[in-house]
Each structure stands twice: as C-alpha cells, then as structure tokens.
Write an enzyme that holds these catalytic residues in place. Structure first.
Site, PDB file in Angstrom:
ATOM      1  N   LYS A   1      85.607  61.374  52.027  1.00 58.73           N
ATOM      2  CA  LYS A   1      85.005  61.169  53.351  1.00 58.73           C
ATOM      3  C   LYS A   1      83.568  61.696  53.346  1.00 58.73           C
ATOM      4  O   LYS A   1      82.647  61.005  53.800  1.00 58.73           O
ATOM      5  CB  LYS A   1      85.832  61.937  54.383  1.00 58.73           C
ATOM      6  N   ASN A   2      83.399  62.912  52.834  1.00 59.81           N
ATOM      7  CA  ASN A   2      82.085  63.550  52.911  1.00 59.81           C
ATOM      8  C   ASN A   2      81.052  62.941  51.977  1.00 59.81           C
ATOM      9  O   ASN A   2      79.892  63.348  51.991  1.00 59.81           O
ATOM     10  CB  ASN A   2      82.200  65.059  52.650  1.00 59.81           C
TER      11      ASN A   2
ATOM     12  N   ARG B   1      79.629  64.525  63.214  1.00 59.61           N
ATOM     13  CA  ARG B   1      78.502  65.368  62.868  1.00 59.61           C
ATOM     14  C   ARG B   1      77.747  64.838  61.635  1.00 59.61           C
ATOM     15  O   ARG B   1      76.535  65.009  61.510  1.00 59.61           O
ATOM     16  CB  ARG B   1      78.988  66.793  62.615  1.00 59.61           C
TER      17      ARG B   1
ATOM     18  N   ASP C   1      80.649  72.661  66.966  1.00 56.23           N
ATOM     19  CA  ASP C   1      81.974  72.092  66.768  1.00 56.23           C
ATOM     20  C   ASP C   1      82.965  73.210  66.514  1.00 56.23           C
ATOM     21  O   ASP C   1      82.638  74.371  66.642  1.00 56.23           O
ATOM     22  CB  ASP C   1      81.983  71.021  65.675  1.00 56.23           C
TER      23      ASP C   1
ATOM     24  N   ASP D   1      86.358  74.252  52.822  1.00 56.42           N
ATOM     25  CA  ASP D   1      87.279  73.266  53.394  1.00 56.42           C
ATOM     26  C   ASP D   1      88.718  73.455  52.895  1.00 56.42           C
ATOM     27  O   ASP D   1      89.643  72.867  53.460  1.00 56.42           O
ATOM     28  CB  ASP D   1      86.793  71.838  53.097  1.00 56.42           C
TER      29      ASP D   1
HETATM   30  C1  UD1 Z   1      79.325  69.993  54.592  1.00 57.25           C
HETATM   31  C2  UD1 Z   1      80.684  69.363  54.795  1.00 57.25           C
HETATM   32  C3  UD1 Z   1      81.693  70.381  55.316  1.00 57.25           C
HETATM   33  C4  UD1 Z   1      81.716  71.597  54.411  1.00 57.25           C
HETATM   34  C5  UD1 Z   1      80.303  72.140  54.215  1.00 57.25           C
HETATM   35  C6  UD1 Z   1      80.230  73.289  53.223  1.00 57.25           C
HETATM   36  C7  UD1 Z   1      80.160  67.083  55.432  1.00 57.25           C
HETATM   37  C8  UD1 Z   1      80.199  66.046  56.485  1.00 57.25           C
HETATM   38  N1  UD1 Z   1      80.579  68.295  55.770  1.00 57.25           N
HETATM   39  O1  UD1 Z   1      78.863  70.406  55.889  1.00 57.25           O
HETATM   40  O2  UD1 Z   1      82.976  69.776  55.348  1.00 57.25           O
HETATM   41  O3  UD1 Z   1      82.525  72.586  55.013  1.00 57.25           O
HETATM   42  O4  UD1 Z   1      79.440  71.108  53.718  1.00 57.25           O
HETATM   43  O5  UD1 Z   1      80.746  72.924  52.000  1.00 57.25           O
HETATM   44  O6  UD1 Z   1      79.801  66.835  54.291  1.00 57.25           O
HETATM   45  N2  UD1 Z   1      72.979  76.034  57.640  1.00 57.25           N
HETATM   46  C9  UD1 Z   1      71.876  76.557  58.248  1.00 57.25           C
HETATM   47  N3  UD1 Z   1      70.783  75.759  58.428  1.00 57.25           N
HETATM   48  C10 UD1 Z   1      70.748  74.473  58.048  1.00 57.25           C
HETATM   49  C11 UD1 Z   1      71.897  73.930  57.437  1.00 57.25           C
HETATM   50  C12 UD1 Z   1      73.005  74.732  57.244  1.00 57.25           C
HETATM   51  O7  UD1 Z   1      71.861  77.714  58.613  1.00 57.25           O
HETATM   52  O8  UD1 Z   1      69.718  73.806  58.251  1.00 57.25           O
HETATM   53  C13 UD1 Z   1      74.179  76.895  57.422  1.00 57.25           C
HETATM   54  C14 UD1 Z   1      75.333  76.467  58.288  1.00 57.25           C
HETATM   55  O9  UD1 Z   1      75.251  77.075  59.553  1.00 57.25           O
HETATM   56  C15 UD1 Z   1      76.524  76.932  57.498  1.00 57.25           C
HETATM   57  C16 UD1 Z   1      76.068  76.827  56.055  1.00 57.25           C
HETATM   58  O10 UD1 Z   1      74.647  76.719  56.100  1.00 57.25           O
HETATM   59  O11 UD1 Z   1      76.796  78.282  57.774  1.00 57.25           O
HETATM   60  C17 UD1 Z   1      76.674  75.659  55.308  1.00 57.25           C
HETATM   61  O12 UD1 Z   1      76.266  74.448  55.881  1.00 57.25           O
HETATM   62  P1  UD1 Z   1      76.057  73.112  55.044  1.00 57.25           P
HETATM   63  O13 UD1 Z   1      76.216  73.382  53.589  1.00 57.25           O
HETATM   64  O14 UD1 Z   1      74.802  72.463  55.514  1.00 57.25           O
HETATM   65  O15 UD1 Z   1      77.312  72.264  55.508  1.00 57.25           O
HETATM   66  P2  UD1 Z   1      77.334  70.811  56.114  1.00 57.25           P
HETATM   67  O16 UD1 Z   1      76.461  69.899  55.311  1.00 57.25           O
HETATM   68  O17 UD1 Z   1      77.131  70.881  57.574  1.00 57.25           O
END
Ligand code: UD1
Length: 428
Positions: A23-24, A95, A119, A309
């Site tokens: 999915k991701n 998202r 979320d 996850d």
């Molecule tokens: C993706 C996955 C999610 C998984 C996560 C971590 C998808 C749709 N989702 O989410 O299932 O749990 O990776 O493996 O692919 N952060 C910041 N600033 C930013 C971006 C992120 O502070 O600009 C922080 C977030 O708050 C969080 C951490 O970084 O604490 C991880 O986020 P990120 O790796 O970006 O996860 P997602 O891409 O949202």
C-alpha cells in the site's frame, strides 16, 4: 455501515497466505506517474480503498485512471496539462495524498495540497518536506489549511540534509528533484524498500537517480520523463503481520510473495525468540508449533530497524509469549492505543512514556475491542485468536485499508473469523 469481526479464539494458523504490492508504495507510485505525460501502468497493486481515494485525487487533477482491483492493475493516463490542487476532503481521508506535492511542483511549478489533520497515530509534521522544496528553489507557505508551493521558473538542484530520515519527506524531495536543473544530493534519507521502489520506477521513466536504499541519494535532473510500466514492491508490513500471526498463534504459515530480506529485524527477533523462520522458493515461512515462544524487547527505528507499523503486532505477541519484555516506540507519539484494548483482553501491559512493559500470560480472554488504525486493528484480531472465547473487533474499515479480505485469509488458515454489522456506536 460499521462492521466488526467476530473472532473465535483457539486457532493455530496453519497454511499459506499471499502478499501483494505494498500500500505504502502503490499510493506513492500513482503520484509519481504525474511526472510523465502519457500512460503509465502499475501492476501488483493491492485491492484496498486507499487506492480508490488516490485514484479520485488524480482524476481531479485531470488524470484518466483505470483501476482493476481484481487484476491488481492501475493504468494512469496523464495529460499535458494537469491541475495542482489536492482537496482537504481527500487528503483527510488519505494522508498519503501528500505525496503528490513533489511531482506537482516539479511538473506544474505549483502545488496546493491540504495539510492533513492529526490522525490516530500521533502528530506528523511537514517541515522537512517544506524545507527540502525550499532548498530546491520553491516558495512554500501555509494558507487557509493548504500547503502552497510555487516554483514558476522551475526547480534547481541543491545539497539537502534531512534532520530525520522521514519517509514522506524523502519521497517528495526525490520526486521534485528529478526534473530540477542540475544535481541534487539528499543526505540522511529514508532507506525503506518503498523508497527504492520509487527510485526504480523513476529510473525506468528516464530519471537519473543514484543511491536509493543508502543514506545519500543523488539526482541529476532531466528535462522530461516518459511513462512506464512498473510492478509494486511486495508489502513487507503485510508479510510481517503474517509472520507475527504465525508466531503469536503458534502456527505455521508460508508467506507467499513475502520478501524476508525486507524484514530482517522482525524476523531476526522472532527467530531468536524460538520461532522457526525459513526462506522458501515462494517467499518465507514462520512457525512456532512446538513451543511457546519467548517475549522480546523491541525498539522501533527507521529502516532497516524494526518498523513502527509492526509495533502493535509485537505487543500482541509479547502479551502471550513467555516472559516479560519492553516495546519502545521511537517514531510516533501516542501510538499505543493497542495497549488499552489488549488490556481489555486480559494482557498484562503498562505504558510508561514511549515504552510498554508486558508480562506474558498463557492465554487472553475474549472481549469487545475497538481498532484505532490499520495495524492496531489487525493486531487485535490476532490477539482475539489467542483469547479464550469470542472477541469482537470493531472498526473493521481500518483493517480493510491495509489488508484485502483479511478474514478470508485467516479462515483459509483455520481461524473462525466472521464479518458482521456493528450496531454499537463508535467509542468517543
Ligand atoms: C510512512 C508510512 C507509515 C510509517 C512511517 C514510518 C506511508 C503512507 N506511511 O509515514 O505507515 O509508519 O512512514 O515508517 O508511507 N516528521 C517530521 N517532519 C516532517 C516529516 C516527518 O517531524 O516533515 C516526523 C513525523 O512526525 C514522525 C517521523 O518524522 O514522527 C516519521 O515520519 P515519516 O517517516 O515522514 O512517516 P510518513 O512518511 O508520514
């Protein structure tokens, strides 16, 4: 209509299960298609509602989308002129919609993408996404709930270093940089297999990307990309779910289409805890039929560390494994909603900040519980399988977002799980 699963405890899951594309990755690859005019085909796409939402978002940008869920194929017909707005209504529902940001800025020079609300799994900022695009020359600001990025004269390569290896930020910066003038280096990037998958698709479209899967990605910008055909990488989180399902229920499952190499941390932990893990011709196999596996300590980390996850599955597992153990969540705050529900099933688990301490009990005790997100929902179903009596898991729509026909796969391996209407009001 709300639905719930009625789970009868006592099953040892035995048999095989098939895992398809992630999915991701699939959702992001649909956004990547925006980068090239023409018809792009994605195969091995999972049959889940999120793909339908992403398809709708792309249609509103002017893309022709044909999604054959049964065949696992999405064909995207991207016209010369496309829109640049992703509405709140869709971003809120999905998202991952945020992944159109990079491709839109690169292709159109403009993107208005709604800022997703909080979320169920903690707050997640977009600061790294914004800083990366700014480094490439875009102007970025938030107005009326939308993140607006503009680069009317195009993007220019830059040297970027992420403060944290965010998956989403890595993706948006990478997909913006492929059409930028000159060379971009991005340091401290995410190394997830889904990032490698995106890079491989970009390369097959004519992009010049090096280093995906390592901490530094280098991109040499090109003028234009061409459409392609690409098979989505196998879903390591779904595969890991089945690995934990086998271990927790003391069953024996062959995960067909699973890639053990993408799950080294979780499979290594299961193996050290006394489970049997074996790579097969078709995927891999996990079994724990001969003894009760031991509880183990886990700390979630960016890939190749233990995936956040899979953290709820480690909790369900530790709840019934032999001994005491600590699960530490390092990626998201407040991602412990599974714990209070597991406690309703009789688990001995205490939350302390970003740690959860469990003392394994031999068997849980069936009760009604509520899923709060995809993974916690699936983890509660697995917990229901090791609970005496019946467990009713509400909020099945969460589970459906990550696992096509979850209950059918469970039934095929000997579980008694049925889907039924849920008349109880959702809990506040
Ligand atoms: C993706 C996955 C999610 C998984 C996560 C971590 C998808 C749709 N989702 O989410 O299932 O749990 O990776 O493996 O692919 N952060 C910041 N600033 C930013 C971006 C992120 O502070 O600009 C922080 C977030 O708050 C969080 C951490 O970084 O604490 C991880 O986020 P990120 O790796 O970006 O996860 P997602 O891409 O949202």
């Amino acid at each position: 209509m709300r639905e719930r699963f009625r789970v009868v405890g006592g099953a040892h899951l035995v048999g095989e299960v098939r895992v398809v594309g992630a999915k991701n990755s699939a959702l992001k690859l649909m956004a990547v298609a925006l980068l090239a005019v023409g018809r792009t085909t994605l195969t091995n796409v999972p049959a889940i509602a999120d793909v339908t939402i992403m398809a709708e978002l792309l249609r509103r940008l002017g893309v022709g989308v044909d999604y054959d869920a049964a065949a696992g194929v999405v064909v995207l017909d991207v016209p010369e002129r496309i829109g640049h707005r992703a509405d709140y209504e869709l971003v809120r529902a999905l998202r991952a919609s945020i992944s159109v940001l990079g491709p839109l800025v690169a292709r159109v020079g403009e993107a208005d993408v709604a800022v997703p609300g909080g979320d169920a799994i903690g707050s997640r900022g977009l600061d790294l996404h914004a800083a990366g695009l700014e480094a490439l020359g875009a102007e970025v600001h938030v107005t009326h709930g939308y993140l607006v990025a503009t680069a009317p004269r195009g993007l220019t390569g830059a040297e970027i270093r992420l403060d944290f290896p965010s998956v989403g930020a890595t993706e948006n910066i990478l997909t913006a940089a492929v059409l930028a003038r000159g060379t971009t280096t991005i340091d401290n990037v995410a190394k997830e297999p889904e990032i490698v998958d995106i890079a491989q698709m970009l390369i097959s479209m004519g992009a010049r990307v090096e280093g995906a899967g390592t901490s530094r990605i280098t991109v040499h910008g090109v003028e234009a990309l061409a459409p392609t055909e690409h098979a989505v990488v196998s879903d390591r989180i779904a595969a890991g779910t089945w690995a934990f399902a086998a271990a927790t229920t003391r069953g024996d499952i062959e995960i067909v289409g699973g890639v053990a190499d993408h799950l080294r941390a979780p499979l290594g932990a299961l193996e050290s805890a006394g489970c049997h893990v074996e790579v097969t011709d078709r995927g891999f196999r996990v079994s724990a039929v001969d003894r009760r596996p031991r509880a183990f300590d886990v700390a979630t980390l960016p890939y190749p560390g233990f995936p956040t996850d899979l953290q709820p599955f480690a909790l369900s597992y530790n709840a019934v494994a032999d001994g005491s153990a600590m699960v530490t969540e390092n990626l998201f705050e407040a991602r412990f909603r599974t714990v209070q529900e597991l406690a309703r099933l009789g688990a001995d688990a205490q939350v302390d900040g970003h740690h959860v301490m469990t003392h394994g009990v031999p068997i849980l005790s069936g009760a009604p519980v509520e899923s709060s997100d995809i993974r916690s929902g699936a983890a509660l179903v697995i917990a229901g399988l090791v609970a005496e009596g019946e467990t009713l898991v509400s909020g099945v729509h969460h589970i459906d977002r990550g696992y096509p026909r979850f209950e059918e796969a469970l039934r095929a391996m000997g579980a008694e799980v049925t889907r039924e209407p849920d008349d109880e009001p959702p809990f506040a």
